[in-house]
Structure formats: structure tokens, C-alpha cells
Design an enzyme around this catalytic site. Structure first.
Site, PDB file in Angstrom:
ATOM      1  N   SER A   1      -1.995  16.754   6.126  1.00  9.99           N
ATOM      2  CA  SER A   1      -0.823  16.596   5.274  1.00  9.99           C
ATOM      3  C   SER A   1       0.343  17.380   5.877  1.00  9.99           C
ATOM      4  O   SER A   1       0.761  17.102   6.987  1.00  9.99           O
ATOM      5  CB  SER A   1      -1.142  17.028   3.837  1.00  9.99           C
ATOM      6  OG  SER A   1      -0.156  16.597   2.938  1.00  9.99           O
TER       7      SER A   1
ATOM      8  N   ASP B   1      -1.784   5.939  -0.138  1.00 13.70           N
ATOM      9  CA  ASP B   1      -1.370   7.337  -0.267  1.00 13.70           C
ATOM     10  C   ASP B   1       0.067   7.430  -0.791  1.00 13.70           C
ATOM     11  O   ASP B   1       0.993   6.944  -0.143  1.00 13.70           O
ATOM     12  CB  ASP B   1      -1.473   8.012   1.104  1.00 13.70           C
ATOM     13  CG  ASP B   1      -1.294   9.521   1.047  1.00 13.70           C
ATOM     14  OD1 ASP B   1      -0.840  10.036   0.010  1.00 13.70           O
ATOM     15  OD2 ASP B   1      -1.633  10.174   2.042  1.00 13.70           O
TER      16      ASP B   1
ATOM     17  N   HIS C   1      -4.316   9.739  -0.466  1.00 18.55           N
ATOM     18  CA  HIS C   1      -4.249  11.049   0.171  1.00 18.55           C
ATOM     19  C   HIS C   1      -5.587  11.777   0.077  1.00 18.55           C
ATOM     20  O   HIS C   1      -6.004  12.460   1.000  1.00 18.55           O
ATOM     21  CB  HIS C   1      -3.163  11.873  -0.523  1.00 18.55           C
ATOM     22  CG  HIS C   1      -2.640  13.010   0.296  1.00 18.55           C
ATOM     23  ND1 HIS C   1      -1.882  12.823   1.422  1.00 18.55           N
ATOM     24  CD2 HIS C   1      -2.754  14.349   0.142  1.00 18.55           C
ATOM     25  CE1 HIS C   1      -1.547  14.001   1.933  1.00 18.55           C
ATOM     26  NE2 HIS C   1      -2.066  14.932   1.177  1.00 18.55           N
TER      27      HIS C   1
END
Length: 767
Positions: A617, A703, A740
Site C-alpha cells: 500500500s 480495491d 485491498h
């Protein structure tokens, strides 16, 4: 597929078409721009000048963006990328299978979490069973102050007598590609259950209420899409939940009456796009607490749940760059805040109903002197508190290590008084510790979690009346790691001097003893895997991982970098002027590269051919920026759901989460930030003909946090610009059914990890 003269097949990657004249505009949009009326260019209270005229950001792969995820050309390209990665790594299938078996062997598949008592009625815990992907939520009748587990280790046997399953996530997730459950909580009578579920990975949840005794779903409205957070009111008939706007920003709090006698009532709405909104309750369940906050400013509202005529009130109106949170104790707000621009959070107090002018530091008499317990200074950082009937438990940091403090408190003739404050002590010098689930306000015992890089997770019970008494401190449950021998491993806490010549960056190092002994004796370099994050003030802890053993046992030294941008050394490690935020963000990447250079050039622990790196991330941004800064320094890089198209994304307020992120990175629509952000954005700084490490990028099609097109675009840009003869392969692995957090299924997570580690081990020559 072509082949070499020796017959070895040459696998060619997909080539994404480039639209060289395509761009994104940063700054003030011209009046004839088609999105002029739809895009927010800066926050309401920003005083920074917009770029005028606007600046162009090259976006040759912008066609890969498909908000609906239905464009046939885009989907075909993504599938081709997956096929290329599959073909490039097909020969690693046996290694991946071996790694997966090792991961499974290092966990106790049939297990349970530490039971926690609630209101003297039930013990609550979750179970995992061999072969099941998800948790099973269980409870058993309360049987006394201390829980005594007499379990034979099988999935058929109850953990505690009278065990009942009140939510089986495996049943919810059956035949679904994705399943994530959140906000699981029982009503006051403990007869009803509320939970939220997401079956797509896009973090949009549905709300469910269940009658535990009958197993019936008594409330579910398909039209309600919520953020995943729901709490009970004061009775069995009321819940509060959070809804999102079109950009998936949580901004509304609704009150729902389960008997259908009223329409759902909107009780709070936050219109400022910078602010996110959440809902919870005070530790004593007296108040509903609504917190609305950005990265730098917060505001808390409260509703008295014991008074049906209560209306929503504000603890303290928002003030720019003032953060605060509250808990309740005996008519007082116990406050953590950085008010008056303290570098870290202060511990403060005021009466319920008093305004911020009445906030006072919590003090204690010590050697005849009145001292502030947490003054917000540089020495100690305070992250949060939980109140109990006679105590306050506080979590924070000191010397870069997580800490817990216990304060003994009382009402002395109407005056809040702290009698004693104790910092908990542990034998290891570096560890991770924090406050676990503690449901009972009147408890005199505190449940903690504790682990280190070589100590598996433990649940600790301490007496808050005598918190450092080791004789009565109790390990309620220790995570069983089959066949793990702690004596074979060791860890160190070291520091590396940054390029500025004075900032000391901590690193946590774990290894197999024989690996380090051979290195010390021979001076030969060893393979090193360096990981980091460094954003949002979040801390990368020196914690335990059983799957990490597969790397350690192959002679890899595993290092966690506690770089600026995180909060390991307090909020000053994160905030300007010397942290890793805004116009200091490059400190994050410089620290990471400085650690890598130190390992190779000064410590001589490893070489560039034996050094791999990883981040996820915002940590993927770290890795992208680091390989652009020093591509020749690394052999392999794993970029998990990486935020790499920083400037293009941060100009576009229609992308979920963008506006709130302006207080993390800056807003490139503004003159103040544009050039600085362009200077590190990975997508815009790939070196022409650079010698890059082998890269594995991962993403999720659904995501909402890091859109799938970011790793896809960066993959294409790396291949287009790098020196293909000298660089390693660039592979993209995109999960077409998740977002995600693709690892809600624990077995799927282990398979993904075996893929990542297989790629890593091959690049380091350890296959």
C-alpha cells in the site's frame, strides 16, 4: 512464444499501448473542462494558491483506468498480465507448494482466541478449524473470574462447557469469491447480534441483525450500504451505523429502530470532504461517541444513551491541526490531544459539558511535586486510553518501543485524582505490546497482547492494582507454533545514521542464529529481506510471524525498517519539520535507501545481489520510490497493492479517498506541493535505461484504496523505460475477485504469500 537457439522458451510480456498525448491536469481547471463542475481541487479551508495555469502530468497509460471494471480491452490486458506472470513463474510451482506446506505446518489450524468475559454472562472467543477459511464466533456461559480451558485440541470438542456458535463466517462465505465480516457485537442482553459483511472486496458492507437464540436474521435491508461499523444503542431495538458518500467516504451516522416503527434517522452528517466519520461508545457504555476527523483535525460529538431525550452535543469544536479523542469516567471526559501544538498527545480532563477552555492536564503528586503524566513532549508519545471503574490504561511509546501504563484513579470528594501510575515492564528489550479486548468497565484486571520477533503471541492478564508483580501476571494463552524452537533464532535492535548525519533510524533484525554465526565467522554476505511502511504515523512493530520462519530457515536475515513517516519515535517521527509527511516525505524513502546502503557498504552484511525489499500500500510507494532512487541497490522488490501514481491520483477528487489524503501527501493541485510530489512519485520518475531489480507487483480489481490501475500502469512504465537486458523481470499479479484486503480467507492468504516468497527466493538464488 519465441525460443532461444537452445530451445529454451522466451516468454514475452504484454505490451501496453501508450497514448503519448494523454495527460492529467493539476491545478485550476479551464472553464471548458468537462469535469470542471465535478472535481474538487482543494480543501475548503486551504489558503494555498492553485496552479494557474494548470500543469500537465503525462498519463500514457491512463486508458487502463475503468471505474466500472467492465471495459473489455482493459480486462483482456489485465488477464494477459496475469497469464504472463503465471507463465514466468510456472517452474516455481513445486517450491510454492513446499512453502505453502511449511506455512501450514507452522500454524495450529484448529485453534481459538483467548476468551474474554462480558458482563458476567458469557465468555466470547473465535475458533478456526482445519480446512475452514474463516473464523467461527463462539461463546460459552460465564463460569467464574478465571477462564479454565480444558480442550482436547479437536474441532469437534468445545473450548469451554456450553459452547455455542453465534456466527459462522464459513457459512456466510460459502460459494462466494470474497467474504469479510466486521463490527460483530452483541446487544446488552446478549440475545441479539449485529454484524456487517462485504462479499466483493470493495469495502462496501451490508448490515445484518440476528436473533442469537433462534438463529434468524431479524433485520437486513439490501439498500443499506454502510462503511462496516455498527454499534448498539441502549436497548435491544436501536443500532447506529455509518454510510458513505459517492467517493466511499464515511460521512453520515444513522439511528435505526429494528421494530420498523420509525424511518432510519440521520443524526449526523459531515460535508467536508477532508473528514471521515466513525461511531463508537465510551468504555462505560454511557455515551455514544461520534468522531469526525481528518489526518490533522478532529471533532467529537456525544449522545447520552441513558437519557432518551438527550440530543447530540459537541465536546469541542474543531480547531485546525488540533486532534483529540475522549473516553468517559464518572462525569469527566478523559482526553488525549495535541492542543497547543505539542509534538505528542497530552492526557487531559474536563467535566462533561465544559468547553475546551476548561481542559486541564492530568497530574499526579510525586515526591511532593505535582507532575503532568503525559505533557505532550518529545520523550513519551500517547496513542490512546481506556477507562475502568478504578483505573485508566494508556498505550503509547517510549524509546521507540510500544508501552502500556496503568493509572490508579479515584474520585476524591468530587476531584479526579491519580494515586499511582506504572509503566509495565517486560524482560525483552524490543517487543510489541498493547491493550486487548476488555469488555468490563468494573474489571480490576487488564488483558494485553505481547509478542516479539522471536516470541509468539501471548495473551497476558495483569492486576491493575499491582501491574508489575510478575508472580501474579498470567499468560492466559500463548500462540502454539508447531515445531518452533525459540533457541534457534535471535533478534537485535540497531540504529542506522541517515544521510543528514544525525538522525538515528531504528531497525529490528531477526535471523537464525547459525546464519549470523557463519556470517560473523566468515565475513561472507548473507541474503537480507528489508521491509518497511513509513506513512500515516503508523508503526511497523517488532512482532512475530510464523510464516517468516520459511525465510529465516533458508538463511535470510529479515529486517524491519522503522523509518520516518511512521510513528515509532513519536508523532515527531511523522510530522513536519523533521518527520516523513508533506514536504518532508522524501525522508521516508531516503531513510530506507540509507539503511540498504549501510547494510551493503558499511555493515557488509549483504550485497546488492542478495538484498530484497518489500512494502504494501503506502509501503508500495516506499518501494517504488526507493527503486527509482537507487535501482542498482536491490536484487528483487515486492510491491503489494502499491500507491505509485501519486500525483495523478491526488489531483483527482473523484477517486475514492483522495481528498482526505491531501493532509498526508499534500495537494498537487496547489503550487506549494506540485513540484515536490512530482519529484518522488514513482510513476513519474522511472529512470531511462536504469538497471532495475526484479519486481512483483500485486493488486485487487475491486480495491477502493489503491485502484488496480496504479500497479498496472507502473508495471508498464517500468518495462517501457528500464534497461531490459540488465534489469530483472517485472510481473503483475492482479486478484480479479478482491480488493485491498484480499487475505480475508486465511488459506488464500497463505497461497498468495507462497507465490510472493517463491518469486523472492528465486531472485535471491535460494531455489
Amino acid at each position: 512464444m519465441a525460443s532461444t537457439t537452445t530451445g529454451t522458451p522466451i516468454i514475452k510480456p504484454p505490451v501496453a499501448r501508450r497514448e503519448e498525448d494523454r495527460y492529467v491536469l493539476a491545478g485550476k481547471l479551464p472553464d471548458d473542462h468537462p469535469l470542471k463542475s465535478k472535481l474538487i481541487r482543494q480543501s475548503e479551508d486551504s489558503t494555498n494558491a492553485l496552479l494557474d495555469p494548470p500543469r500537465k502530468i503525462p498519463d500514457p497509460y491512463g486508458w487502463l483506468r475503468d471505474n466500472e471494471r467492465k471495459n473489455e480491452e482493459v480486462l483482456a490486458y489485465l488477464k494477459a498480465e496475469n497469464k504472463y506472470t503465471e507463465d514466468m513463474t510456472a517452474h516455481l510451482a513445486d517450491l510454492r507448494s513446499k512453502l505453502y506446506d511449511e506455512f501450514i505446518a507452522s500454524i495450529q489450524e484448529t485453534d481459538y482466541t483467548t476468551p474474554a468475559a462480558k458482563d458476567g454472562k458469557y465468555w466470547y472467543y473465535t475458533r478456526t478449524n482445519k480446512g475452514d477459511s474463516y473464523k467461527v464466533y463462539c461463546r460459552a456461559p460465564y463460569s467464574g473470574e478465571n477462564v479454565n480451558v480444558d480442550w482436547d485440541g479437536t474441532s469437534e470438542s468445545p473450548i469451554l462447557p456450553g459452547e455455542e456458535i453465534y456466527l459462522d463466517v464459513n457459512a456466510l462465505g460459502k460459494d462466494k469469491p470474497y467474504c469479510s465480516v466486521s463490527s460483530v457485537s452483541t446487544s446488552k442482553s446478549q440475545k441479539k447480534l449485529v454484524y456487517t459483511a462485504d462479499f466483493s472486496g470493495n469495502e462496501i458492507y451490508s448490515l445484518y441483525v440476528k436473533d442469537i437464540e433462534t438463529g434468524e436474521i431479524i433485520d437486513h435491508d439490501e439498500s443499506i450500504e454502510c462503511y462496516g461499523r455498527a454499534v448498539w444503542g441502549s436497548d435491544e431495538n436501536t443500532i447506529f451505523y455509518v454510510k458513505m458518500d459517492d467517493a466511499q467516504r464515511p460521512y453520515q451516522i444513522f439511528r435505526r429502530v429494528l421494530d420498523g416503527s420509525k424511518e432510519d434517522e440521520l443524526i449526523f452528517q459531515q460535508d467536508d470532504d477532508l473528514f471521515w466519520t466513525s461511531v463508537g461508545k465510551s468504555s462505560d457504555d454511557k455515551y455514544l461517541l461520534i468522531e469526525t476527523s481528518s489526518s490533522e483535525t478532529s471533532e467529537v460529538y456525544y449522545l447520552d444513551l441513558t437519557d432518551e431525550n438527550s440530543t447530540l452535543e459537541c465536546v469541542a469544536k474543531k480547531r485546525k491541526k488540533v486532534l483529540y479523542e475522549v473516553d468517559h469516567w464518572n462525569g469527566n471526559w478523559i482526553i488525549t490531544s495535541n492542543v497547543d501544538e505539542t509534538p505528542n498527545m497530552r492526557l487531559m480532563i474536563c467535566k462533561v459539558g465544559e468547553d475546551e477552555s476548561q481542559w486541564k492536564d492530568v497530574t499526579m503528586m510525586e515526591d511532593g511535586q505535582e507532575v503532568k503524566l503525559f505533557d505532550g513532549g518529545y520523550d513519551r508519545s500517547l496513542d490512546g486510553v481506556q477507562t475502568f471503574e478504578n483505573h485508566i490504561a494508556a498505550a503509547g511509546r517510549f524509546d521507540g518501543i510500544p508501552r502500556v501504563w496503568v493509572m490508579e484513579i479515584e474520585d476524591d470528594n468530587g476531584t479526579f485524582t491519580v494515586r499511582k501510575s506504572t509503566q509495565l515492564e517486560f524482560e525483552e528489550t524490543a517487543y510489541d505490546v498493547g491493550i486487548s479486548a476488555n469488555y468490563n468497565f468494573d474489571s480490576k484486571k487488564l488483558m494485553l497482547y505481547y509478542d516479539s520477533m522471536i516470541t509468539p503471541l501471548q495473551s497476558l492478564e495483569i492486576s491493575m492494582n499491582d501491574p508489575n508483580n510478575k508472580e501474579i501476571r498470567r499468560v492466559v494463552k500463548a500462540k502454539n507454533v508447531p515445531s518452533y524452537d525459540k533457541n534457534k533464532y535471535d533478534c537485535q535492535r540497531l540504529t542506522v545514521t541517515s544521510r543528514d548525519g544525525h538522525t538515528e533510524i531504528p531497525i529490528s533484525v531477526v535471523y537464525k542464529r547459525e546464519t549470523m554465526e557463519k556470517h560473523v565467522d566468515s565475513g561472507e554476505p548473507v541474503p537480507v529481506h528489508l521491509v518497511g511502511y513509513g506513512s500515516y504515523g503508523a508503526c511497523s512493530e517488532a512482532d512475530f510471524s510464523s510464516t517468516r520462519l520459511s525465510l529465516l530457515d533458508r538463511g535470510i536475515v529479515y529486517i524491519t525498517a522503522h523509518i520516518r513517516g511512521g510513528g515509532e519515535m513519536g508523532r515527531q517521527w511523522y510530522e513536519e519539520p523533521n518527520g516523513g509527511k508533506y514536504l518532508c516525505k522524501e525522508n521516508t524513502f531516503n531513510d530506507f535507501v540509507d539503511i540498504a546502503r549501510w547494510l551493503v557498504e558499511e555493515k557488509k552484511m549483504t550485497t546488492s545481489d542478495k538484498l530484497s525489499i518489500e512494502g504494501r500500500s503506502a509501503g508500495g510507494l516506499l518501494i517504488g520510490a526507493s527503486i527509482n532512487q537507487a535501482p542498482e541497490l536491490f536484487k528483487a522488490a515486492i510491491l503489494g497493492v502499491p500507491f505509485v501514481d501519486v500525483v495523478a491520483t491526488m489531483t483527482d477528487s473523484s477517486i475514492p479517498l483522495t481528498c482526505g489524503e491531501w493532509e498526508e501527501w499534500g495537494n498537487p493541485n496547489e503550487e506549494k506541493f506540485f513540484d515536490y510530489m512530482m519529484g518522488y512519485s514513482p510513476m513519474n520518475n522511472v529512470k531511462e535505461r536504469g538497471k532495475y531489480p526484479a519486481c512483483l507487483l500485486t493488486g485487487g480489481l475491486h480495491d477502493p484504496r489503491v485502484q488496480y490501475w496504479e500497479p498496472a500502469k507502473f508495471t508498464a512504465e517500468l518495462r517501457h523505460k528500464q534497461n531490459s537486458e540488465e534489469s530483472g523481470p517485472v510481473c503483475l499479479k492482479l486478484d480479479m475477485s478482491a480488493g485491498h484486503f484480499s487475505a480475508s480467507d486465511r488459506y488464500k492468504y497463505l497461497k498468495e504469500l507462497s507465490f510472493d516468497y517463491g518469486f523472492l527466493l528465486e531472485q535471491l538464488g535460494l531455489v
